[in-house]
Design a protein around this motif. Structure first.
Motif, mmCIF file in Angstrom:
data_model
loop_
_atom_site.group_PDB
_atom_site.id
_atom_site.type_symbol
_atom_site.label_atom_id
_atom_site.label_comp_id
_atom_site.label_asym_id
_atom_site.label_seq_id
_atom_site.Cartn_x
_atom_site.Cartn_y
_atom_site.Cartn_z
ATOM 1 N N ASN A 112 0.817 -1.224 0.000
ATOM 2 C CA ASN A 112 0.000 0.000 0.000
ATOM 3 C C ASN A 112 0.850 1.274 0.000
ATOM 4 N N PRO A 113 1.875 1.374 0.857
ATOM 5 C CA PRO A 113 2.733 2.564 0.793
ATOM 6 C C PRO A 113 3.445 2.717 -0.548
ATOM 7 N N LEU A 114 3.854 1.600 -1.155
ATOM 8 C CA LEU A 114 4.504 1.668 -2.460
ATOM 9 C C LEU A 114 3.569 2.249 -3.506
ATOM 10 N N LEU A 115 2.353 1.722 -3.575
ATOM 11 C CA LEU A 115 1.395 2.215 -4.567
ATOM 12 C C LEU A 115 1.095 3.691 -4.332
ATOM 13 N N ALA A 116 0.949 4.067 -3.069
ATOM 14 C CA ALA A 116 0.675 5.472 -2.747
ATOM 15 C C ALA A 116 1.833 6.367 -3.163
ATOM 16 N N SER A 117 3.060 5.927 -2.913
ATOM 17 C CA SER A 117 4.242 6.716 -3.276
ATOM 18 C C SER A 117 4.330 6.925 -4.778
ATOM 19 N N LEU A 118 4.057 5.866 -5.531
ATOM 20 C CA LEU A 118 4.123 5.972 -6.988
ATOM 21 C C LEU A 118 3.049 6.919 -7.517
ATOM 22 N N LYS A 119 1.846 6.816 -6.980
ATOM 23 C CA LYS A 119 0.769 7.711 -7.422
ATOM 24 C C LYS A 119 1.098 9.169 -7.077
ATOM 25 N N GLU A 120 1.613 9.379 -5.880
ATOM 26 C CA GLU A 120 1.957 10.738 -5.455
ATOM 27 C C GLU A 120 3.059 11.325 -6.333
ATOM 28 N N ALA A 121 3.922 10.466 -6.849
ATOM 29 C CA ALA A 121 5.015 10.914 -7.713
ATOM 30 C C ALA A 121 4.564 11.132 -9.158
ATOM 31 N N GLY A 122 3.300 10.867 -9.445
ATOM 32 C CA GLY A 122 2.765 11.119 -10.775
ATOM 33 C C GLY A 122 2.796 9.944 -11.721
ATOM 34 N N CYS A 123 3.105 8.750 -11.221
ATOM 35 C CA CYS A 123 3.124 7.560 -12.073
ATOM 36 C C CYS A 123 1.700 7.103 -12.382
ATOM 37 N N THR A 124 1.540 6.536 -13.558
ATOM 38 C CA THR A 124 0.322 5.817 -13.907
ATOM 39 C C THR A 124 0.550 4.349 -13.598
ATOM 40 N N LEU A 125 -0.400 3.716 -12.914
ATOM 41 C CA LEU A 125 -0.254 2.323 -12.496
ATOM 42 C C LEU A 125 -1.270 1.454 -13.218
ATOM 43 N N ALA A 126 -0.839 0.228 -13.541
ATOM 44 C CA ALA A 126 -1.717 -0.722 -14.223
ATOM 45 C C ALA A 126 -1.405 -2.130 -13.742
ATOM 46 N N VAL A 127 -2.301 -3.055 -14.067
ATOM 47 C CA VAL A 127 -2.131 -4.466 -13.699
ATOM 48 C C VAL A 127 -2.271 -5.323 -14.952
ATOM 49 N N ALA A 128 -1.372 -6.308 -15.085
ATOM 50 C CA ALA A 128 -1.471 -7.333 -16.129
ATOM 51 C C ALA A 128 -1.413 -8.676 -15.417
ATOM 52 N N THR A 129 -2.534 -9.391 -15.376
ATOM 53 C CA THR A 129 -2.633 -10.558 -14.511
ATOM 54 C C THR A 129 -3.257 -11.758 -15.202
ATOM 55 N N GLY A 130 -2.860 -12.932 -14.746
ATOM 56 C CA GLY A 130 -3.487 -14.168 -15.197
ATOM 57 C C GLY A 130 -4.837 -14.430 -14.552
ATOM 58 N N LYS A 131 -5.241 -13.593 -13.598
ATOM 59 C CA LYS A 131 -6.576 -13.701 -13.020
ATOM 60 C C LYS A 131 -7.636 -13.360 -14.068
ATOM 61 N N ALA A 132 -8.835 -13.847 -13.860
ATOM 62 C CA ALA A 132 -9.973 -13.389 -14.641
ATOM 63 C C ALA A 132 -10.420 -12.027 -14.109
ATOM 64 N N ARG A 133 -11.206 -11.312 -14.909
ATOM 65 C CA ARG A 133 -11.685 -9.997 -14.478
ATOM 66 C C ARG A 133 -12.422 -10.067 -13.147
ATOM 67 N N ARG A 134 -13.281 -11.053 -12.992
ATOM 68 C CA ARG A 134 -14.042 -11.168 -11.755
ATOM 69 C C ARG A 134 -13.110 -11.378 -10.554
ATOM 70 N N GLY A 135 -12.059 -12.156 -10.762
ATOM 71 C CA GLY A 135 -11.120 -12.416 -9.676
ATOM 72 C C GLY A 135 -10.322 -11.184 -9.298
ATOM 73 N N LEU A 136 -9.883 -10.411 -10.292
ATOM 74 C CA LEU A 136 -9.137 -9.191 -9.977
ATOM 75 C C LEU A 136 -10.040 -8.171 -9.293
ATOM 76 N N ASP A 137 -11.253 -8.026 -9.785
ATOM 77 C CA ASP A 137 -12.177 -7.082 -9.144
ATOM 78 C C ASP A 137 -12.447 -7.488 -7.691
ATOM 79 N N ARG A 138 -12.560 -8.797 -7.458
ATOM 80 C CA ARG A 138 -12.777 -9.274 -6.097
ATOM 81 C C ARG A 138 -11.569 -8.937 -5.212
ATOM 82 N N ALA A 139 -10.377 -9.151 -5.746
ATOM 83 C CA ALA A 139 -9.161 -8.854 -4.976
ATOM 84 C C ALA A 139 -9.043 -7.363 -4.691
ATOM 85 N N TRP A 140 -9.385 -6.537 -5.669
ATOM 86 C CA TRP A 140 -9.355 -5.095 -5.440
ATOM 87 C C TRP A 140 -10.339 -4.681 -4.356
ATOM 88 N N ALA A 141 -11.524 -5.271 -4.381
ATOM 89 C CA ALA A 141 -12.525 -4.927 -3.373
ATOM 90 C C ALA A 141 -12.075 -5.364 -1.981
#
Length: 235
Positions: A112-141
């Motif tokens: 969580n601190p890593l993601l926050a630091s990158l966003k604060e620094a102006g980075c765009t973040l993305a995910v490329a995963t072998g999960k299905a969409r439903r699985g990634l959305d569940r993990a995000w929630a």
């Protein structure tokens, strides 16, 4: 002496605030890179094998196919070509993951601190995963992290890793060049898909694939913790 100490603290704080991200776009794998989910994946695959009358795979055997889209991964793991049997195993795995297995899947320490630091620094973040969409959305929630990411590609939206299709789609959607981006992952599939298109890549050794195999695909860095990953992403 107190004045000198104060000046040193100011210099240190200024230096910290002046850290610059090395990439405009940071693309993460999910399982084994941001989320410590290998134990649950292995357990669910073993449950599926038992339910479908297949040999029970070991931890290492399942670990080797983590990162590939589910159906191709199952075919590879059990060395089968039968689509009907593969679908039965897929359904059994999904049922185990959602309703039967209770193995926890926490984020790795410091994510969580890593993601926050990158966003604060102006980075765009993305995910490329072998999960299905439903699985990634569940993990995000479950982890309350979805808001960090501007885009994502999942197994049901692109060709399976190690094809670079996920990365190419993300670059196109977010309007970045390959040279703007880095792929971060714990498997050779992550490293290979980035290498195929000449994208920088960082391997994390705390996931499922051995360090020696990640090194063979020439990452720009190989890190052993989330704190080391953060250091690798900033100048």
């Amino acid at each position: 002496m107190e004045l000198k100490a104060h000046e040193a603290a100011v210099r240190s704080s200024t230096s910290l605030n002046e850290k610059q991200p090395r990439y405009k776009l940071v693309i993460f794998d999910w399982d084994g890179t941001l989320m410590d989910s290998a134990a649950k994946i292995v357990s669910c695959m073993q449950i599926a094998a038992t339910q479908c009358g297949m040999p029970i795979p070991t931890y290492d055997e399942v670990g080797h196919i983590i990162g590939i889209s589910l159906k191709p991964a199952i075919k590879k793991l059990f060395n089968i070509e039968d689509d009907k049997l593969a679908e039965q195993l897929v359904d059994a795995y999904k049922d185990a993951f959602v309703t039967r297995d209770t193995t926890p899947c926490p984020l790795f320490d410091g994510v969580n601190p890593l993601l926050a630091s990158l966003k604060e620094a102006g980075c765009t973040l993305a995910v490329a995963t072998g999960k299905a969409r439903r699985g990634l959305d569940r993990a995000w929630a479950q982890t309350n992290t979805g808001s960090f990411f501007s885009a994502s590609r999942t197994a049901d939206e692109a060709e399976s890793k190690p094809s670079p299709d996920m990365l190419l789609q993300l670059l196109d959607e977010l309007e970045f060049e390959i040279s703007d981006a880095v792929m971060i992952g714990d498997t050779t599939y992550d490293m290979q898909m980035a290498k195929t298109i000449g994208m920088d890549r960082i391997g994390v050794s705390y996931g499922v694939h051995a360090q020696v195999h990640l090194e063979a695909l020439s990452p720009v860095a190989l890190v052993h913790s989330v704190s080391e990953l953060e250091a690798a992403l900033f100048n």
